[in-house]
Enzyme design. Structure first.
Site, PDB file in Angstrom:
ATOM      1  N   ARG A 178       0.869  -1.276  -0.036  1.00  0.00           N
ATOM      2  CA  ARG A 178      -0.025   0.045  -0.052  1.00  0.00           C
ATOM      3  C   ARG A 178       0.905   1.107   0.014  1.00  0.00           C
ATOM      4  O   ARG A 178       0.937   1.905   0.913  1.00  0.00           O
ATOM      5  CB  ARG A 178      -0.846  -0.174   1.173  1.00  0.00           C
ATOM      6  CG  ARG A 178      -1.913  -1.231   0.918  1.00  0.00           C
ATOM      7  CD  ARG A 178      -3.481  -0.921   1.345  1.00  0.00           C
ATOM      8  NE  ARG A 178      -4.279  -1.463   0.693  1.00  0.00           N
ATOM      9  CZ  ARG A 178      -5.637  -1.746   0.940  1.00  0.00           C
ATOM     10  NH1 ARG A 178      -5.978  -1.381   2.213  1.00  0.00           N
ATOM     11  NH2 ARG A 178      -6.537  -1.836   0.155  1.00  0.00           N
ATOM     12  N   GLN A 236      -0.611   2.338  -6.110  1.00  0.00           N
ATOM     13  CA  GLN A 236      -2.263   2.437  -6.093  1.00  0.00           C
ATOM     14  C   GLN A 236      -2.975   1.982  -7.324  1.00  0.00           C
ATOM     15  O   GLN A 236      -3.942   1.299  -7.390  1.00  0.00           O
ATOM     16  CB  GLN A 236      -2.435   3.715  -5.643  1.00  0.00           C
ATOM     17  CG  GLN A 236      -2.516   4.135  -4.201  1.00  0.00           C
ATOM     18  CD  GLN A 236      -2.822   5.516  -3.852  1.00  0.00           C
ATOM     19  OE1 GLN A 236      -2.883   6.380  -4.645  1.00  0.00           O
ATOM     20  NE2 GLN A 236      -3.032   5.874  -2.538  1.00  0.00           N
ATOM     21  N   ASP A 259      -3.480  -1.548  -7.489  1.00  0.00           N
ATOM     22  CA  ASP A 259      -4.153  -2.357  -6.376  1.00  0.00           C
ATOM     23  C   ASP A 259      -5.403  -2.794  -6.355  1.00  0.00           C
ATOM     24  O   ASP A 259      -6.613  -2.087  -6.227  1.00  0.00           O
ATOM     25  CB  ASP A 259      -4.093  -1.223  -5.165  1.00  0.00           C
ATOM     26  CG  ASP A 259      -4.625  -1.752  -3.727  1.00  0.00           C
ATOM     27  OD1 ASP A 259      -5.085  -2.875  -3.530  1.00  0.00           O
ATOM     28  OD2 ASP A 259      -4.344  -0.922  -2.665  1.00  0.00           O
ATOM     29  N   SER A 295      -8.114  -2.684  -3.614  1.00  0.00           N
ATOM     30  CA  SER A 295      -8.955  -1.456  -3.752  1.00  0.00           C
ATOM     31  C   SER A 295      -9.889  -1.271  -4.813  1.00  0.00           C
ATOM     32  O   SER A 295     -11.148  -0.885  -4.368  1.00  0.00           O
ATOM     33  CB  SER A 295      -7.888  -0.133  -3.640  1.00  0.00           C
ATOM     34  OG  SER A 295      -7.205  -0.047  -2.562  1.00  0.00           O
ATOM     35  N   TYR A 320      -3.745  -0.920   7.278  1.00  0.00           N
ATOM     36  CA  TYR A 320      -4.502  -1.709   7.913  1.00  0.00           C
ATOM     37  C   TYR A 320      -5.037  -1.583   9.306  1.00  0.00           C
ATOM     38  O   TYR A 320      -4.059  -1.072  10.041  1.00  0.00           O
ATOM     39  CB  TYR A 320      -4.334  -3.048   7.582  1.00  0.00           C
ATOM     40  CG  TYR A 320      -4.043  -3.508   6.024  1.00  0.00           C
ATOM     41  CD1 TYR A 320      -5.238  -3.619   5.180  1.00  0.00           C
ATOM     42  CD2 TYR A 320      -3.141  -3.659   5.408  1.00  0.00           C
ATOM     43  CE1 TYR A 320      -5.325  -4.032   3.669  1.00  0.00           C
ATOM     44  CE2 TYR A 320      -2.980  -4.120   4.104  1.00  0.00           C
ATOM     45  CZ  TYR A 320      -4.005  -4.068   3.270  1.00  0.00           C
ATOM     46  OH  TYR A 320      -3.967  -4.461   1.850  1.00  0.00           O
TER      47      TYR A 320
END
Ligand code: NAD
Length: 373
Positions: A121, A126, A129, A132, A229
């Site tokens: 992360r 991003q 990901d 997500s 997290y």
């Protein structure tokens, strides 16, 4: 390099790892794309659309022949895995947490396996990901599913025949899925509250126009890991949280639960007694169902009815938006592709790059991921 896209074989899996748009981009980057016939059928992407942008469609054997990389949505079944060319790179949502047996199977088959769930992360990753991209859609879809099951309207309506009250929606876990659930429920007109154990969530919830409800003690202040997290909370915190949730949930019409701890069973946040305190007709959609569920009564892939309360445990919510989920997932893979090739576009994974290091489960016949050795 040669990239193979398989038809997903897992029951209920509707997504596909490439779309005509992603294929176009990969071909423009110099790659050769081989797709198993019918791979996109369940995501409204027929073979003709892939052929039109230059993909070669074929049988499983033809698709895998000479493949340097296999892009998949989920872990291929054992029979398919056995057919992957030795030495190829497999990229997919491989459910790697703690699954040493599966990691060993990849290693024994000579497959270099990269798990999308382990994408670090960090800002640079991003766009790759998948957790997500898929969670975002799951959050949206959970509210849409709730609205279908709920026998009332979400918005307040003032009519000549009288007023209908707005639905009260409560979102538990305000990460990627939860924030999208909040936004969707708000757009539909619900009055939304949300909870989380990470302090960072408080401001995000407020910025979406929802009210934050949580036990904000010292443990709460330190609940976020360096990776972004949540930590597993102590028994003491869980007890305080349960007390707060019990009184709040009894007044709610719609509850969407999304709370997860990577690699752990989903925390149980809603007990049977709490469900029994809810009004008949209330709905719980449990996004954490694949990890055991946040509600004690959740059963994966079922809508359980208890005392008039419906508890829905869809285990593949992104798959219920197969076209969009595939598009975003395929883009995640397109964005990862430069890290798998050299300057000439030949297969050469950047094994020392922290993103690839984080994702790699097996390499050269060995399990290399620290958590799976
Ligand atoms: P997740 O799916 O692991 O968990 C969902 C949510 O449940 C999280 O917000 C978590 O805090 C919450 N939760 C866990 N235990 C709980 C409990 N007992 N009670 C209530 N809530 C509980 O998390 P996620 O959605 O993948 O993301 C978590 C965070 O990471 C988000 O803030 C997100 O914005 C951030 N993120 C960062 C990047 C990046 O590249 N920097 C990428 C994606 C996500």
């Amino acid at each position: 390099m040669k990239i193979a896209i398989l038809k997903e074989r897992r029951d209920g899996e509707t997504r596909v790892a490439a779309t005509p748009e992603s294929v176009k981009k990969l071909i423009a980057a110099g790659h050769d794309i081989q797709i198993e016939k019918g791979a996109g059928d369940t995501a409204s992407m027929p073979d003709s659309l892939y052929e039109a942008v230059g993909a070669k469609m074929g049988t499983l054997a033809a698709t895998l022949k000479g493949a340097d990389v296999v892009y998949a949505v989920r872990t291929p079944d054992a029979e398919t895995l056995a057919k992957l060319p030795k030495g190829c790179v497999l990229v997919g949502q491989l459910e790697p947490h703690g699954d040493k047996a599966q990691a060993k199977a990849f290693a024994d088959a000579g497959i270099d396996a990269l798990a999308m769930e382990f994408t670090p992360r960090i800002t640079r990753a991003q766009a790759m990901d998948a957790l997500s991209s898929q969670s975002n859609l799951a959050g949206y879809r959970a509210v849409i599913e709730a609205s279908q099951i709920y026998h009332r309207a979400f918005p307040m309506m003032m009519t000549a025949a009288g007023t209908i009250a707005a639905a009260k929606a409560f979102v538990m876990g305000a990460g990627v899925a939860g924030l999208q659930a909040i936004a969707t429920a708000r757009r539909l007109g619900a009055v939304v509250t949300a909870t989380d154990v990470r302090p960072a969530a408080k401001e995000q919830v407020a910025s979406l126009g929802a009210k934050f409800v949580a036990v904000e003690d010292e443990e709460f202040k330190a609940a976020e890991t360096a990776g972004g997290y949540a930590k597993e909370m102590s028994k003491e915190y869980q007890a305080k949280q349960a007390e707060l949730v019990a009184s709040h949930i009894a007044k709610q019409d719609v509850v969407v639960t999304t709370a997860l701890i990577p690699g752990r069973p989903a925390p149980k946040l809603i007990t049977k007694a709490m469900v029994e305190a809810m009004k008949p007709g209330s709905v719980i959609v449990d996004i954490a169902a694949p990890m055991g569920g946040n509600c004690e009564l959740t059963r994966a892939d079922e809508i359980v009815e208890h005392n008039g309360v419906s508890i829905a445990g869809f285990s593949n919510l992104p798959g219920r938006l197969a076209a969009d989920a595939s598009s975003l997932y395929a883009r995640n893979l397109v964005n990862l592709t430069p890290l798998l090739v050299d300057d000439d576009g030949k297969i050469a994974p950047h094994w020392d790059d922290e993103i690839i290091v984080g994702m790699t489960l097996t390499r050269d016949g060995k399990v290399v991921h620290e958590t799976l050795k």
